[in-house]
Write a protein that holds these residues in place. Sequence first.
Motif, PDB file in Angstrom:
ATOM      1  N   ILE A 123      11.512  -7.381  77.250  1.00 44.92           N
ATOM      2  CA  ILE A 123      10.292  -6.466  77.648  1.00 44.92           C
ATOM      3  C   ILE A 123       9.685  -5.700  76.359  1.00 44.92           C
ATOM      4  O   ILE A 123      10.538  -5.398  75.554  1.00 44.92           O
ATOM      5  N   LYS A 124       8.495  -5.723  76.508  1.00 47.70           N
ATOM      6  CA  LYS A 124       7.722  -5.021  75.092  1.00 47.70           C
ATOM      7  C   LYS A 124       6.821  -3.848  75.643  1.00 47.70           C
ATOM      8  O   LYS A 124       6.737  -3.016  74.719  1.00 47.70           O
ATOM      9  N   THR A 125       6.844  -3.573  77.141  1.00 51.61           N
ATOM     10  CA  THR A 125       5.988  -2.472  77.573  1.00 51.61           C
ATOM     11  C   THR A 125       6.801  -1.476  78.312  1.00 51.61           C
ATOM     12  O   THR A 125       7.582  -1.756  78.866  1.00 51.61           O
ATOM     13  N   ALA A 126       6.516  -0.207  77.920  1.00 54.02           N
ATOM     14  CA  ALA A 126       7.077   1.109  78.720  1.00 54.02           C
ATOM     15  C   ALA A 126       5.784   1.691  79.357  1.00 54.02           C
ATOM     16  O   ALA A 126       4.863   1.872  78.623  1.00 54.02           O
ATOM     17  N   VAL A 127       5.939   2.003  80.848  1.00 52.44           N
ATOM     18  CA  VAL A 127       5.050   2.795  81.439  1.00 52.44           C
ATOM     19  C   VAL A 127       5.582   4.086  81.732  1.00 52.44           C
ATOM     20  O   VAL A 127       6.595   4.298  82.000  1.00 52.44           O
ATOM     21  N   PHE A 128       4.744   5.221  81.309  1.00 52.00           N
ATOM     22  CA  PHE A 128       5.111   6.783  81.383  1.00 52.00           C
ATOM     23  C   PHE A 128       4.307   6.991  82.755  1.00 52.00           C
ATOM     24  O   PHE A 128       3.111   7.298  82.325  1.00 52.00           O
ATOM     25  N   PRO A 129       4.552   7.344  83.595  1.00 49.46           N
ATOM     26  CA  PRO A 129       3.776   7.752  84.881  1.00 49.46           C
ATOM     27  C   PRO A 129       3.606   9.728  84.634  1.00 49.46           C
ATOM     28  O   PRO A 129       4.711   9.990  84.984  1.00 49.46           O
ATOM     29  N   VAL A 130       2.719  10.196  84.060  1.00 51.13           N
ATOM     30  CA  VAL A 130       2.678  11.257  83.805  1.00 51.13           C
ATOM     31  C   VAL A 130       1.601  12.265  84.660  1.00 51.13           C
ATOM     32  O   VAL A 130       0.849  13.082  84.016  1.00 51.13           O
ATOM     33  N   ALA A 131       0.960  11.717  85.748  1.00 52.78           N
ATOM     34  CA  ALA A 131       0.025  12.177  86.412  1.00 52.78           C
ATOM     35  C   ALA A 131       0.270  13.325  87.449  1.00 52.78           C
ATOM     36  O   ALA A 131      -0.708  14.208  87.748  1.00 52.78           O
ATOM     37  N   GLY A 132       1.413  13.655  87.616  1.00 51.21           N
ATOM     38  CA  GLY A 132       2.049  14.836  88.461  1.00 51.21           C
ATOM     39  C   GLY A 132       1.496  15.966  88.020  1.00 51.21           C
ATOM     40  O   GLY A 132       1.222  16.380  86.884  1.00 51.21           O
ATOM     41  N   PHE A 133       1.636  17.065  89.178  1.00 48.55           N
ATOM     42  CA  PHE A 133       1.318  18.321  88.786  1.00 48.55           C
ATOM     43  C   PHE A 133       2.183  19.284  88.106  1.00 48.55           C
ATOM     44  O   PHE A 133       2.027  20.214  87.550  1.00 48.55           O
ATOM     45  N   GLY A 134       3.558  18.941  88.348  1.00 48.67           N
ATOM     46  CA  GLY A 134       4.594  19.628  87.705  1.00 48.67           C
ATOM     47  C   GLY A 134       4.677  20.981  88.480  1.00 48.67           C
ATOM     48  O   GLY A 134       5.070  22.148  87.688  1.00 48.67           O
ATOM     49  N   THR A 135       4.508  21.126  89.805  1.00 46.83           N
ATOM     50  CA  THR A 135       4.502  22.630  90.522  1.00 46.83           C
ATOM     51  C   THR A 135       5.620  23.331  90.243  1.00 46.83           C
ATOM     52  O   THR A 135       5.942  24.339  90.521  1.00 46.83           O
ATOM     53  N   ARG A 136       6.935  22.388  90.130  1.00 42.64           N
ATOM     54  CA  ARG A 136       8.182  23.206  89.942  1.00 42.64           C
ATOM     55  C   ARG A 136       8.352  23.920  88.770  1.00 42.64           C
ATOM     56  O   ARG A 136       8.944  24.915  88.729  1.00 42.64           O
ATOM     57  N   ARG A 165      -6.138  14.282  85.340  1.00 39.94           N
ATOM     58  CA  ARG A 165      -7.269  15.120  84.990  1.00 39.94           C
ATOM     59  C   ARG A 165      -6.807  16.148  83.795  1.00 39.94           C
ATOM     60  O   ARG A 165      -7.434  16.681  82.939  1.00 39.94           O
ATOM     61  N   THR A 166      -5.452  16.654  84.032  1.00 41.17           N
ATOM     62  CA  THR A 166      -5.155  18.069  83.249  1.00 41.17           C
ATOM     63  C   THR A 166      -4.381  17.647  81.945  1.00 41.17           C
ATOM     64  O   THR A 166      -3.513  18.431  81.444  1.00 41.17           O
ATOM     65  N   LYS A 167      -4.323  16.193  81.600  1.00 39.29           N
ATOM     66  CA  LYS A 167      -3.489  15.901  80.848  1.00 39.29           C
ATOM     67  C   LYS A 167      -4.095  15.587  79.075  1.00 39.29           C
ATOM     68  O   LYS A 167      -3.321  14.934  78.148  1.00 39.29           O
ATOM     69  N   LYS A 168      -5.052  16.265  78.865  1.00 39.44           N
ATOM     70  CA  LYS A 168      -5.770  16.111  77.479  1.00 39.44           C
ATOM     71  C   LYS A 168      -4.690  16.533  76.408  1.00 39.44           C
ATOM     72  O   LYS A 168      -4.636  15.823  75.268  1.00 39.44           O
ATOM     73  N   ALA A 169      -4.121  17.572  76.379  1.00 36.32           N
ATOM     74  CA  ALA A 169      -3.099  17.883  75.497  1.00 36.32           C
ATOM     75  C   ALA A 169      -2.003  16.888  75.250  1.00 36.32           C
ATOM     76  O   ALA A 169      -1.779  16.619  74.051  1.00 36.32           O
ATOM     77  N   LEU A 170      -1.614  16.199  75.854  1.00 34.70           N
ATOM     78  CA  LEU A 170      -0.737  14.913  75.926  1.00 34.70           C
ATOM     79  C   LEU A 170      -1.526  13.891  75.016  1.00 34.70           C
ATOM     80  O   LEU A 170      -0.966  13.364  73.854  1.00 34.70           O
ATOM     81  N   GLU A 171      -2.806  13.576  75.202  1.00 30.98           N
ATOM     82  CA  GLU A 171      -3.313  12.804  74.588  1.00 30.98           C
ATOM     83  C   GLU A 171      -3.820  13.024  73.169  1.00 30.98           C
ATOM     84  O   GLU A 171      -3.435  12.430  72.202  1.00 30.98           O
ATOM     85  N   ASP A 172      -3.930  14.374  73.097  1.00 35.46           N
ATOM     86  CA  ASP A 172      -4.254  15.000  71.626  1.00 35.46           C
ATOM     87  C   ASP A 172      -3.067  14.935  71.015  1.00 35.46           C
ATOM     88  O   ASP A 172      -2.866  14.713  69.634  1.00 35.46           O
TER      89      ASP A 172
END
Length: 288
Positions: free
Chosen positions: A3-16, A58-65
């Motif tokens: 396995i060479k790829t890891a997928v990170f699903p990080v699109a959730g709102f994190g309401t908790r 949509r709200t994940k710009k800080a993560l990319e930065d």
Amino acid sequence: MKIKTAVFPVAGFGTRMLPATKAIPKEMITLIDKPLIQYAVEEAIDSGIERIIFITGRTKKALEDHFDINVELNNTLLESGNLEMLEEIKKISEMVNLVYVRQKRMLGLGDAILCVKDIVNDDPFVVILPDDIILSDVPVVSQLMTQFEEYGFPIVSTMKVKEEDTSKYGIVKFKECINDRLSLLDSLVEKPKTNSPSTNAIIGRYVITSSVMKALEEINVGCNNELQLTDALNLVAARESVYGYEFEGKRFDCGTRSGLLEATINFAYKRSDLKEDLVKIIKELPNN
Ligand code: UTP
């Protein structure tokens, strides 16, 4: 197959974790001095992963930065002679080959994972949910990859939880014990409200294969009206095989207040630069 790829699903709102997550992604909340996402990315790299795919919203710009190059900051650190920090900051942007995909609507973890279908083709990959942070001698992703190399089927990582907490997790039912930690699964169910089949809960590390991707395209929305990865894995368990692996390590649910607090204390206690301070702070806490 390796396995060479890891997928990170990080699109959730994190309401908790609101209001902390109103303007910053949950994955950018810090555990001492690093955002959660960096711990999870380091776990992937330490396991030999070569490519990371972030499924963002949509709200994940800080993560990319965070994983991008910040020229102004680098120059400032260079001019002020803070070379140690400059090296550390540069390392973050050079960590690994990163790919970003957008999940347009929050239709669940299963739907998020389907967003990478055309990128991964039929290759197996690991899924990492970065709010599950794990302290272990061997990274959990590496533990799963070792099992996958031998058995070649999808794997979910599991841990024992209290009976009263089973409704918060995906729960597995074992069919056959393969080794100390690995079992073949009979079935999987997402957040059972009653009659949980066991107290073995799924946590945020998986090995996913093309048969799971196919199953994700076949199933309907499930619990919470979302497309559930657990339901797709349940279908694959019925048709072929899915394994459960009781990982070695201690997991912290940093998507909750008490989990983040527990992780902060445990990680600080492990650090030579903070351990003494932590013990002093706790000793000096008032009795009431
Ligand atoms: P959670 O169930 O923890 O949801 O998702 P959440 O939105 O992050 O947090 P709460 O429950 O509102 O506090 C598990 C993982 O799946 C991702 C999340 O980003 C998290 O890493 N996810 C969930 C997606 O990428 N897309 C979705 O539609 C749902």
